[in-house]
Design a protein around this motif. Structure first.
Motif, PDB file in Angstrom:
ATOM      1  N   CYS A  61       0.849  -1.183   0.000  1.00 39.46           N
ATOM      2  CA  CYS A  61       0.000   0.000   0.000  1.00 39.46           C
ATOM      3  C   CYS A  61       0.888   1.236   0.000  1.00 39.46           C
ATOM      4  O   CYS A  61       2.007   1.202   0.520  1.00 39.46           O
ATOM      5  CB  CYS A  61      -0.913   0.001   1.238  1.00 39.46           C
ATOM      6  N   VAL A  64       0.263   4.057   5.252  1.00 39.59           N
ATOM      7  CA  VAL A  64       0.541   3.209   6.423  1.00 39.59           C
ATOM      8  C   VAL A  64      -0.394   3.680   7.534  1.00 39.59           C
ATOM      9  O   VAL A  64       0.041   4.277   8.522  1.00 39.59           O
ATOM     10  CB  VAL A  64       2.011   3.324   6.892  1.00 39.59           C
ATOM     11  N   ARG A 248      -2.576  -3.517  13.475  1.00 33.11           N
ATOM     12  CA  ARG A 248      -2.055  -2.213  13.912  1.00 33.11           C
ATOM     13  C   ARG A 248      -3.004  -1.504  14.861  1.00 33.11           C
ATOM     14  O   ARG A 248      -2.568  -0.748  15.724  1.00 33.11           O
ATOM     15  CB  ARG A 248      -1.753  -1.335  12.690  1.00 33.11           C
TER      16      ARG A 248
HETATM   17  S1  SF4 Z   1      -6.109   0.966   5.832  1.00 31.10           S
HETATM   18 FE1  SF4 Z   1      -4.573   2.372   5.000  1.00 31.10          FE
HETATM   19  S2  SF4 Z   1      -2.639   1.222   5.081  1.00 31.10           S
HETATM   20 FE2  SF4 Z   1      -4.304  -0.262   5.279  1.00 31.10          FE
HETATM   21  S3  SF4 Z   1      -4.718  -0.966   3.221  1.00 31.10           S
HETATM   22 FE3  SF4 Z   1      -6.131   0.732   3.598  1.00 31.10          FE
HETATM   23  S4  SF4 Z   1      -5.085   2.553   2.862  1.00 31.10           S
HETATM   24 FE4  SF4 Z   1      -3.537   0.947   3.038  1.00 31.10          FE
END
Ligand code: SF4
Ligand code: SF4
Lengths: 349, 111
Positions: A61, A64, A248
């Motif tokens: 991606c 982050v 996360r």
């Molecule tokens: S939540 Fe943010 S870091 Fe995770 S996949 Fe979606 S855009 Fe990418």
């Protein structure tokens, strides 16, 4: 640059460590989700079909985000190969499944993304792309994505956790709000989110902090008013999604001392009416390497589907999957709190 | 009895007040729920009013509850602080405006 938990070698990058905290850790003991579901007579929770085929095209991606349940980022190299995509296409060609939902990471970063979309479209399926918006601005080669989406009548679903800059950037990174607004304007310019074009642009709200989403209807009204007034942006629907206590976001909850309170909030808001509509009941989730899961969250916890004979695309058996038993763990409270939560927002009728 | 008067966990026990007088508690909570629904004012607007009043009445439980609620409903830090200033200005003003009474009295009894 912020790094993924995996690259930081954070123990939470390990799914069994996450499950250990969620399920067994004596200092974080919470009422069992499975028992709650048993209490309303719905255990085992069974799928009711496979209507949505959700493909996680990889963990790479350009953002982050702090809450990301995929632990995605520019430093993640796991992406779906064309061979695995071909296995998806074989399954889709031989099944009545009508909706294909492409997610990631940023699915557009997969080098075979456009090829895959064209092949799925050739099979006559409806495609949803979970586009993080900023990817459209990330590089010149992505500037034409709105046109590409339009060409294939793709439904676009995009995250915007707030109509203000500070909350959006706190969660998704510096500069994300500004680029997201530009990307939304580019989508509007080709007709996305504009009445009578048939081009659907749905937005996703999720809380930028340790709390649950407020009313989806109230938020939608406010987003509609504010985005139009300040940026002349329109969209179709707003989905309010609850953050899942994994990856996360789990790291954020633990490091800020919010974990137990957040779990208590989810548990206190358990809504029996949301259970029957949880998205795993009509979805199958495919990992970048072709393994099958009940949902994208179970995928990140490495909990493969229950039918042992159909855990990979190569062995896809619709008859075994369509009424499979769903694997339930403590994170599932995130799908049943308040009005409930799914990739399509609130679920309780 | 704890050795201090306020305890954060007690907020979660608010619902238990019905143990000693159920009928009145039920009526209160149903009224309370009704008050905070969307009406001529939105639930969001009511949350900010509640935050300001919570500060004016200096109730730590209400400050806890409505700081979370107002933030969750989307008010910014600056908006929430301005609401507290409104409470403060009204409270301060309420003290000060009584100075007129004091002046009246002094004028009445002084030569
Ligand atoms: S939540 Fe943010 S870091 Fe995770 S996949 Fe979606 S855009 Fe990418
Ligand atoms: S987390 Fe996944 S498996 Fe659990 S209830 Fe939600 S959608 Fe279903």
């Amino acid at each position: 640059m912020i790094k993924s938990l995996k690259v930081l070698q954070n123990p939470l990058a390990n799914s069994s460590y996450q499950l250990d905290i969620l399920e067994h850790n004596p200092t974080h003991k919470h009422a069992s989700f499975k028992e709650k579901v048993a209490g309303i007579g719905m255990l085992p929770l069974l799928a009711v079909g496979v209507e949505i085929f959700q493909v996680n095209m990889g963990k790479m991606c350009n953002q982050v985000c702090k809450h990301c349940h995929v632990d995605a980022g520019p430093d993640r190299k796991e992406v779906m190969t064309r061979d695995t995509m071909q296995l998806c296409l074989n399954v889709l060609a031989n099944s009545p499944i009508k909706i294909v939902d492409l997610t990631g990471g940023a699915p557009e970063l997969n080098p075979d993304f456009r090829w895959f979309v064209e092949q799925i479209k050739a099979l006559g399926k409806h495609i949803i792309v979970r586009c993080n918006l900023t990817i459209i601005l990330a590089n010149k080669r992505f500037h034409d994505l709105p046109e590409f989406f339009k060409l294939h009548r793709i439904e676009v679903v995009s995250s915007l956790p707030s109509f203000t800059q500070d909350r959006t950037d706190k969660q998704r990174g510096d500069g994300v709000f500004e680029d997201s607004i530009k990307a939304l304007q580019m989508l509007n310019a080709v007709g996305y989110g504009i009445a009578d074009t048939g081009l659907t642009l749905n937005l996703v709200y999720n809380p930028a902090g340790a709390f649950l989403p407020p009313s989806q209807d109230a938020l939608e009204k406010e987003y509609r008013f504010e985005l139009m007034k300040k940026y002349n942006i329109s969209f179709n629907k707003l989905f309010a999604i609850t953050n899942m206590p994994i990856s996360r976001y789990l790291d954020y909850l633990l490091t800020t001392g919010n974990y137990d309170k957040y779990m208590e909030k989810l548990i206190g808001a358990f809504n029996p009416a949301a259970v029957k509509n949880v998205m795993c009941r009509n979805t199958i989730s495919v990992g970048w390497d072709g393994y099958l899961y009940d949902c994208d969250f179970n995928q990140m916890l490495d909990l493969k589907v229950t039918p042992a004979t159909s855990q990979h695309l190569a062995d896809f058996d619709l008859s075994a999957l369509q009424n499979r038993e769903i694997i339930l763990k403590q994170h599932c409270y995130g799908c049943t709190a308040g009005a409930g939560s799914s990739c399509g927002g609130a679920v309780a009728d | 009895m704890a050795d201090h008067y306020y305890n954060a966990e007690d907020l979660g026990k608010f619902g238990n007040i019905g143990e000693y007088q159920k009928e009145m508690a039920d009526k209160f909570f149903s009224y309370y729920g009704e008050v905070f629904k969307d009406g001529a004012l939105t639930a969001k607007e009511k949350s900010l009013i509640a935050l300001a009043v919570a500060h004016a009445v200096q109730c730590p439980y209400c400050i806890d509850a409505y700081s979370s609620d107002a933030y969750e409903k989307g008010f910014s830090e600056a908006q929430m602080m301005e609401a507290v200033h409104v409470a403060s200005a009204i409270k301060g003003g309420a003290v000060l405006v009584h100075g007129v009474q004091m002046m009246n009295k002094v004028k009445e009894i002084s030569m």
